[in-house]
Design a protein around this motif. Structure first.
Motif, PDB file in Angstrom:
ATOM      1  N   UNK A   1      -7.037 -11.370   5.285  1.00  0.00           N
ATOM      2  CA  UNK A   1      -6.142 -12.446   4.893  1.00  0.00           C
ATOM      3  C   UNK A   1      -5.340 -12.106   3.639  1.00  0.00           C
ATOM      4  N   UNK A   2      -5.899 -11.301   2.742  1.00  0.00           N
ATOM      5  CA  UNK A   2      -5.124 -10.855   1.586  1.00  0.00           C
ATOM      6  C   UNK A   2      -3.941 -10.011   2.060  1.00  0.00           C
ATOM      7  N   UNK A   3      -4.161  -9.144   3.027  1.00  0.00           N
ATOM      8  CA  UNK A   3      -3.053  -8.319   3.526  1.00  0.00           C
ATOM      9  C   UNK A   3      -1.969  -9.184   4.172  1.00  0.00           C
ATOM     10  N   UNK A   4      -2.371 -10.240   4.841  1.00  0.00           N
ATOM     11  CA  UNK A   4      -1.397 -11.170   5.430  1.00  0.00           C
ATOM     12  C   UNK A   4      -0.612 -11.903   4.342  1.00  0.00           C
ATOM     13  N   UNK A   5      -1.311 -12.354   3.303  1.00  0.00           N
ATOM     14  CA  UNK A   5      -0.643 -13.065   2.211  1.00  0.00           C
ATOM     15  C   UNK A   5       0.343 -12.162   1.485  1.00  0.00           C
TER      16      UNK A   5
END
Length: 107
Positions: free
Chosen positions: A45-49
């Motif tokens: 999810x950090x990579x998506x953000x």
């Protein structure tokens, strides 16, 4: 949506550190599995953000969520100190995270 991803990422970070504590140095398989799964969720999810939110903002907020969440769960689950100075510094981290969100840009 990026901010929701960042929140989920931070919660994954909190789960990761909590499960790492429960893994007892990676000797207990349930805690180890939880730490690995939470770490995956956190980084996914950090990579998506990071596709939308600037890294300077996202990383600061991600670490803030992880820090505050880890300390609060430490106090609740592991009976760690609830010293008023610790609470004061947690409040400063929260204020910093709010500041980063306010001036950080992104969508």
């Amino acid at each position: 949506m990026a901010w929701i991803f960042l929140l989920l990422s931070g919660l994954g970070e909190v789960g990761g550190v909590t499960f790492m504590k429960l893994s007892d140095g990676f000797r207990k398989w349930k805690g180890t599995a939880g730490a690995i799964a939470s770490g995956f969720v956190s980084f996914f999810f950090l990579s998506k953000a990071l596709q939308t939110i600037p890294i300077s903002t996202a990383y600061g907020i991600w670490t803030g969520i992880g820090s505050v969440g880890g300390v609060v769960l430490g106090m609740i689950l592991f009976k760690e100190s609830k010293d008023w100075r610790k609470i004061l510094f947690l409040a400063m981290i929260i204020i910093g995270v709010i500041g980063l969100k306010t001036v950080g840009g992104g969508h």
